[in-house]
Every structure is written in structure tokens, then in C-alpha cells.
Design a protein around this motif. Structure first.
Motif, PDB file in Angstrom:
ATOM      1  N   ARG A 207      -0.193   8.295  -2.130  1.00 19.42           N
ATOM      2  CA  ARG A 207      -1.464   7.952  -1.476  1.00 19.42           C
ATOM      3  C   ARG A 207      -2.524   8.992  -1.777  1.00 19.42           C
TER       4      ARG A 207
ATOM      5  N   PRO B  65       0.814  -1.223   0.000  1.00 21.52           N
ATOM      6  CA  PRO B  65       0.000   0.000   0.000  1.00 21.52           C
ATOM      7  C   PRO B  65       0.844   1.268   0.000  1.00 21.52           C
ATOM      8  N   ARG B  66       0.393   2.247  -0.738  1.00 18.24           N
ATOM      9  CA  ARG B  66       0.955   3.599  -0.752  1.00 18.24           C
ATOM     10  C   ARG B  66       2.404   3.648  -1.238  1.00 18.24           C
TER      11      ARG B  66
ATOM     12  N   TRP C 164       0.596   3.055  -6.625  1.00 11.93           N
ATOM     13  CA  TRP C 164      -0.431   2.212  -6.006  1.00 11.93           C
ATOM     14  C   TRP C 164      -1.595   3.088  -5.584  1.00 11.93           C
ATOM     15  N   LEU C 165      -2.797   2.742  -6.045  1.00 18.20           N
ATOM     16  CA  LEU C 165      -3.983   3.497  -5.612  1.00 18.20           C
ATOM     17  C   LEU C 165      -4.851   2.680  -4.682  1.00 18.20           C
ATOM     18  N   SER C 166      -4.948   1.389  -4.968  1.00 19.91           N
ATOM     19  CA  SER C 166      -5.748   0.512  -4.133  1.00 19.91           C
ATOM     20  C   SER C 166      -5.239  -0.911  -4.343  1.00 19.91           C
ATOM     21  N   THR C 167      -5.894  -1.861  -3.676  1.00 22.89           N
ATOM     22  CA  THR C 167      -5.433  -3.236  -3.799  1.00 22.89           C
ATOM     23  C   THR C 167      -5.633  -3.781  -5.206  1.00 22.89           C
TER      24      THR C 167
END
Lengths: 203, 117, 417
Positions: free
Chosen positions: A145, A59-60, A72-75
Motif C-alpha cells: 500500500r 485493494p492493498r 496493487w496501487l489503485s483500482t
């Protein structure tokens, strides 16, 4: 009728002087919204083949190879950055590699406006409009993020540190608002020490 | 001010970075048996809420982060988050056992059955 | 019977250095049995007891209260009184309440400081303008004294308002109820308490209801922290705490308890002699007789029993109002507080009987309870006494959630009112 002509959201806005940070619009960047399942090995392999980089799964975080970057924006969602002129070429390559795989790749270059902040005051300035502890060491170079910035949705990418270079992505319709906000709040030194060490009161 | 912790991406932030999604574990009766949903069941689904004073189970969304929904167990008097858990999961067993009032009734069968959602 | 408050009693007591004022109400110990017991000594509960005693001559009744009277939401609101709601049932009950407020001080022999200074609901978007116009038509059909006013009139009534046509939310007009206004929240509770007490009602404070005891399908009495009280009729009027009280009788309600905050500024000279509600930006403002600006906004989003809200909701409200009233930007805020409001799905109250014989509920007033106190107490007393809903209370029964017959005021108000 004249031909359709691309204009950036902040075109014609003067770059202000006398601010505590340097701000300017990044106009030559292309953006691709990429969605797929991180635990789908076929998807990850196909993206690697097209972009030459492993999508970041922590994440992030972000990853870069040459002039291509993946935030990375989301899973299951990444923002792919590339030179605007190469967007179409990259998108075609991605779609070919991802054919038959549950995924989505869309050119969203005109969806967001990017404002670059440079200088030691960049974090403190952004901190005025955000609840994140941007002064924490967790926010190192490469951190990407989404956040609530000055009451609007935004995306933050710490490009490098010492001195800080931070890209702030806002939706295009909010570009003027974000620009004005940065100018209004960037005139004075932002001595914000939220979450920082508190002075111990004298006993 | 609530400090919320995202169960999915681990982001921590103010309540303004998250979105409150109301009471958790509400099943839509029409999904199971669309032809035989009574007015009372539909009322329960749409309007009846546990409104617990104390331990409560609810949905939150990592609104300005990864955008995913998750569940949280929170105390509505002390505002303390007891746990977060996945959107398709039931709460940790200890919390189901600690639930009171209407939540205790709700979790009774599920505790007997085991902890699948 | 208590001695009446008057200019003569004031003068007489002044002669005695105000040493001989009698207590406004007694502190009785609970009897073992009452004809009816009201749970909750807030405005609504006390008003119910008052009208039960006065209108229906039912005087062997008690009001039990966990804390002190008027210490819940009655003491935690922004004291706005208006009746310009959209739906007919709402107009009927809120206008009944507002019209009772007009004469309440005389009725109670207690100055509740009803101040019909006018309530303005600003139109700051085209949509809001049209929505209020629709409400205006509905209200005029119902005979309410309300009208749409122009931006010029708005500026005339409230000169401190920002009338810049180029701001983010310009004033396009307002929906104005000239006989709306404010009242003194504590005085309303105290007035009703004194009135009920003088008619023989026992107001028992510091008496927490532990559970409602049932005898099969009907109520048998109340277990309280001061012992068991036998009664055949129980009216529960405990706002945000209603779910926990009626749960002890096995009753569930379509209610969620949220926190609504308000705050007041330092006192300043008079700058605003009406109530202004800015629904689009989510804030409302009036000036108290002490000079404090009374500020309110929307609820905090999540369930909350703590009577304390969080900061972002206040920040949002104040930000919005500074935009509409730039002159308040340098004001310091003195106090802030939160109340637990009982929200229903359609943002309208629940008044009436339940499946349990002798158990009556009056709740769900959410963020609009203060303005409705006299009307709510009036129809609830009638409902309890006659064991059937008062005609005005009838649409607000619990059955509406089964029948899908909602009285939807959440859209009509455009704001948590």
C-alpha cells in the motif's frame, strides 16, 4: 563524452551498522507502471497472457509468479516488479499483448528507490513515521500500500513476516532523505505501541 | 484528528493520508451553457460556498492510497463522518433529507427528481 | 462618565486595598429599540461601536454578543500587528489600523500594551526573497516604513535563529517592518468595551441572535435570546459564524469557516524581542511579556466550527519552527486553542453594505483579524453611519466577487497570515 551509466540513488552510501534493523538498497529490480481497467476482461486476459499472473484486484494486495510480482496501487493501477535486466523484454511482451486495449505500460525502474528493511523492529521503525496501524494483523505478508511516510509519499510492500522483510519504495529524489531518516530513527529500539492494547489504569 | 475512510479502496487513515477537496456538488455553469453565464453565476461558482454549520457535503481524495476522489458527508461541529459516497453520486436519501440551510435548498429539487446525480 | 485610569487612581485604589474599582462596563438589559445594533462583541464589533459613538456621536446603540466579549477570535489569536501587505487597498486599511494602534492606549485610557517590537518575515527560498522584494517596493511606494534586511541583520535582531547556510531552508534575508509588533488581545477588547460603554453604548453579553427580521428589502430588527430588538441598522461582525447569522436574513456570503490553531510554550527568560514569521516552513513565533513563546501556523484544511483543530497542523508548525529555532526543541507546550476563521476566496475582508437595506457586514478577515481591529472598526462605523462605504472600505465591498476585482493577498502573504 562517457557513456550513460546507471547509478542507483544510494550508491556509495555505507550500510550502517548498529541499527535495530538491517537496511539495504535493492538495486537490481525493474519496475513497470501498468494502468488499465480492472473490469475490462480483455485487459485482464492480456496481462495474464503476458505476465502469467492474475492482477490482484483486492485493494492493498499483491500477486507473484516466479520472479514477477504485481503490486496493487489503485483500482486501475499496478506496479509490476521484475529483474531489472528483464524489464524491456517484459514491457515489450506487455505492450504487444495490450495492443488495441485501453491501457498504459511504462518502464518506471528509475522512478523509485527501494529500501529493504529486515528484522523484528522494521514495523515499529516505520510506524514512527506513519499513521498506519502497521502492528495490526491486517498487514500480513503480501500487503502492498501507498502511505505517507515521514511526510513523503512512499509505497510499502510486506514481502514476508517472522522475521519481517519489508520493502519501502520512495521516489528517487527522496532516497537520501528516507535513508537518513531510517538511520537516524533506527539507532534505538522503537518501542511504539500506537493503536496497540492500552494498559488498563488501576482503579 | 479525523479518521477518514476511503469510499473507493476502503483504506482507513488519518486526515494526513487524505486530501480535502472543498465543498461537493459544485457545477461549473460554463459547462452547460458557456455563452450565457452571468457574472453572478460565475461568482457563485468560484466563491460562494454553503459553509454549513452542522451537516456538510464535501470532496476528499485518498491521497496516499488509491488516489481516487470520493464524496463525504461530515458534521462541521462534531467532526463526525456520516457517510461516504461515490464521486459521481448524490448522498444517501436520508442525509439529503437531514440537510439544513443552503444544503436543504440545494437538495430539494434533487429529492423530488429521484437520486440520480 | 467613568473615572479615568491613571497613576493617581491606581494609588488611590491601592490605599483602599483595591476594593473600590468600579466596573469597567455595565451589564444593561436591552432596550426595545436602538439606532443601530452591532452583532458580535469581539475586537471588531466593539471598535465599530466605539467609533460610532465617539466619532459619529451615535450613542443609542448596542453590541449584542452570544457569549462573553472578546471570547471568540479576539481571544484566540497570536496578537501580531503589521501592515506590510502587497495590494494598495490592503496597505491602506492595515496601515490605518496599525497607526491607530500606536495611540490606542491613550485614546482608550486603557493600556492595550501595543509593542512595536518589529516584525520580520523570513526569506528562506529565492522565490520568497523575490516576492518580498516586490512587496517591499509596493510598500515603499505607499509610504510604509519597511525594508529588506540581510541575514546578518536578521541574526542580530533574533540571535536564536538558525543561520546555518546549509540547512534545508537557509535564511536569505528578511522583510522587516520595525513598527509592527504585538498588542495585548484581551486588553484591546476590554479597552474598546470600556470606551464604548462610557460613551453610552449598551454591551449585552449572553445574548444570542436567533435571526435577523426583515421588513421587505430592509432590516426591521433582531430576534435574540433576550427578546426582539428593533433597529434600522445592523452591523454583523461575527467572524467564523457570520454565514449562519446572515443566512437568517436570506443573505449568502463567499465565506468558508476553518479552524486556525495557536499554542504557547511554558514561560522562559527573554530570548526573542521581535515577531518572526517563517512563511516557507509555515510558522510564526513571538515571545509574550509573560515569557511564553507564542506559536502560530496555517489553518486546518477543512471546514470546521468546533474551535478545535487537529494535531497534524500543530505538529507541522512546531516541526517547522524547531528547524528555524533549534533552541526551542526542548520546550514544553502549555496551552493550545483554535478559532473559527472566516476565509474569503482572495483572503481579503468584506466590509460594506449588502443588498438588504440597513444590513452591513464586516467579515472575511480570516487569519489576519487582530491586527486590523482599530482600522476595521473605524471604517465600518463610518460606513454604517453614512450608509455608504468609507473610501478605504470601498474596495472591500461584496461586489468585487461579481466584478472579478479581487484583492488577492493569498499569494502576497505566502502564508495564511
Amino acid at each position: 563524452m562517457s557513456d550513460a551509466q546507471f547509478e542507483t540513488a544510494l550508491q556509495g552510501r555505507e550500510t550502517p551498522t548498529g541499527l535495530t534493523v538491517d537496511i539495504r538498497e535493492m538495486t537490481t529490480r525493474g519496475m513497470i507502471d501498468l494502468r488499465g481497467l480492472a473490469d475490462d476482461t480483455a485487459f485482464m486476459a492480456a496481462v495474464k497472457q503476458a505476465l502469467n499472473l492474475d492482477l490482484p484486484t483486492a485493494p492493498r494486495t499483491s500477486a507473484a509468479w516466479g520472479e514477477i510480482q504485481a503490486l496493487w496501487l489503485s483500482t486501475d493501477q499496478w506496479l509490476i516488479l521484475c529483474p531489472r535486466t528483464k524489464t524491456e523484454e517484459l514491457l515489450t511482451a506487455l505492450r504487444q499483448a495490450l495492443a488495441g486495449i485501453h491501457s498504459l505500460a511504462v518502464d518506471v525502474s528509475d522512478m523509485r528507490t527501494i529500501i529493504r528493511l529486515e528484522g523484528d523492529q522494521a514495523r515499529s521503525l516505520l510506524l514512527k513515521g506513519s499513521s498506519l496501524d502497521l502492528l495490526s494483523a491486517d498487514y500480513e505478508a503480501g500487503t502492498a500500500r501507498r502511505l505517507r511516510f515521514a511526510e513523503i509519499a512512499a509505497l510499502l510492500h510486506i514481502v514476508s513476516t517472522k522475521p519481517d522483510v519489508i520493502d519501502l519504495y520512495v521516489f528517487r529524489s527522496y532516497a537520501d532523505y528516507a535513508w537518513d531518516w531510517l538511520i537516524a530513527n533506527g539507532r534505538t529500539v522503537a518501542d511504539v505501541r500506537q493503536f496497540g492494547k492500552q494498559a488498563v489504569p488501576a482503579t | 484528528m479525523l479518521i477518514v475512510h476511503c469510499h473507493v479502496c476502503g483504506a482507513e487513515g488519518d486526515e494526513t493520508d487524505f486530501h480535502y477537496g472543498g465543498q461537493a456538488h459544485i457545477a461549473r455553469p460554463a459547462t452547460r451553457d458557456p455563452a450565457n453565464v452571468s457574472d453572478a453565476e460565475q461568482r457563485d461558482y468560484l466563491f460562494m460556498r454553503h459553509n454549513a454549520k452542522g451537516l456538510h457535503f464535501e470532496r476528499w481524495r485518498c491521497d496516499r492510497g488509491c488516489g481516487k476522489w470520493f464524496h463525504a458527508a461530515r458534521d462541521t461541529v462534531t467532526m463526525e463522518f456520516k457517510a461516504t459516497y461515490g464521486i459521481s453520486e448524490l448522498p444517501p436519501r436520508a442525509l439529503m433529507e437531514a440537510a439544513t440551510g443552503e444544503w436543504a435548498v440545494f437538495f430539494k429539487d434533487r429529492l423530488a427528481k429521484g437520486s440520480e446525480a | 462618565m467613568k473615572s479615568r485610569y491613571s497613576i493617581f487612581s491606581l494609588a488611590r485604589n491601592a490605599m483602599n486595598y483595591h476594593k473600590d474599582w468600579e466596573r469597567a462596563w455595565r451589564s444593561p438589559t436591552p432596550k426595545s429599540e436602538y439606532d443601530a445594533v452591532i452583532v458580535g462583541a469581539g475586537g471588531h464589533g466593539l471598535a465599530t461601536a466605539y467609533y460610532l459613538a465617539k466619532t459619529h456621536k451615535l450613542t443609542n446603540i448596542a453590541v449584542v454578543e452570544k457569549g462573553w466579549l472578546g471570547g471568540g477570535n479576539t481571544g484566540r489569536n497570536t496578537t501580531i500587528i503589521r501592515s506590510n501587505y502587497l495590494q494598495d487597498p490592503s496597505i491602506a486599511i492595515y496601515e490605518l489600523a496599525r497607526s491607530l494602534y500606536e495611540d490606542l492606549s491613550r485614546d482608550l485610557n486603557f493600556n492595550v500594551m501595543f509593542s512595536p517590537r518589529g516584525v520580520m518575515m523570513l526569506c528562506q527560498t529565492e522565490h520568497e526573497f523575490r516576492a518580498f522584494k516586490r512587496t517591499a517596493h509596493a510598500n515603499r511606494l505607499a509610504g510604509l516604513d519597511c525594508r529588506m534586511i540581510t541575514p546578518e541583520e536578521v541574526k542580530k535582531i533574533a540571535p536564536i535563529i538558525n543561520d546555518d547556510p546549509n540547512c534545508r531552508y537557509p535564511i536569505l534575508g528578511a522583510y522587516y517592518q520595525p513598527r509592527g509588533g504585538t498588542g495585548r488581545h484581551d486588553a484591546v477588547a476590554w479597552g474598546y468595551a470600556r470606551g464604548a460603554d462610557s460613551l453610552g453604548v449598551d454591551i449585552i453579553q449572553n445574548c444570542e441572535v436567533l435571526s435577523i427580521r426583515r421588513d421587505g428589502g430592509k432590516v426591521a430588527g433582531l430576534e435574540t435570546s433576550k427578546g426582539f430588538i428593533k433597529t434600522k441598522k445592523i452591523g454583523v461582525v461575527t467572524a467564523g459564524n457570520i454565514s449562519t447569522v446572515v443566512q437568517t436574513a436570506g443573505l449568502r456570503l463567499p465565506i468558508e469557516s476553518l479552524c486556525l490553531q495557536a499554542l504557547v510554550s511554558e514561560p522562559i527568560k527573554p530570548v526573542l524581542d521581535c515577531v518572526v514569521m517563517a512563511n516557507t516552513v509555515h510558522g510564526y513565533l513571538s515571545q509574550s511579556d509573560k515569557g511564553e513563546l507564542v506559536v502560530g501556523g496555517g489553518t486546518d484544511p477543512y471546514n470546521n466550527y468546533s474551535q478545535r483543530g487537529s494535531f497534524p497542523a500543530l505538529e507541522h508548525t512546531v516541526t517547522a519552527l524547531v528547524e528555524t529555532f533549534p533552541i526551542i526543541s526542548r520546550l514544553r507546550m502549555l496551552r493550545m486553542w483554535g478559532g473559527i476563521v472566516d476565509m474569503t476566496g482572495d483572503r481579503s475582508p468584506i466590509i460594506g453594505k449588502t443588498d438588504i437595506d440597513g444590513l452591513y457586514v464586516n467579515c472575511g478577515w480570516g487569519t489576519g483579524g487582530f491586527k486590523s481591529i482599530p482600522g476595521s472598526g473605524y471604517v465600518f462605523a463610518d460606513t454604517i453611519f453614512n450608509d455608504r462605504p468609507h473610501p478605504i472600505a470601498e474596495p472591500f465591498g461584496l461586489n468585487r466577487f461579481i466584478e472579478g476585482r479581487l484583492i488577492d493577498e493569498s499569494v502576497a502573504a505566502a502564508v495564511a497570515h
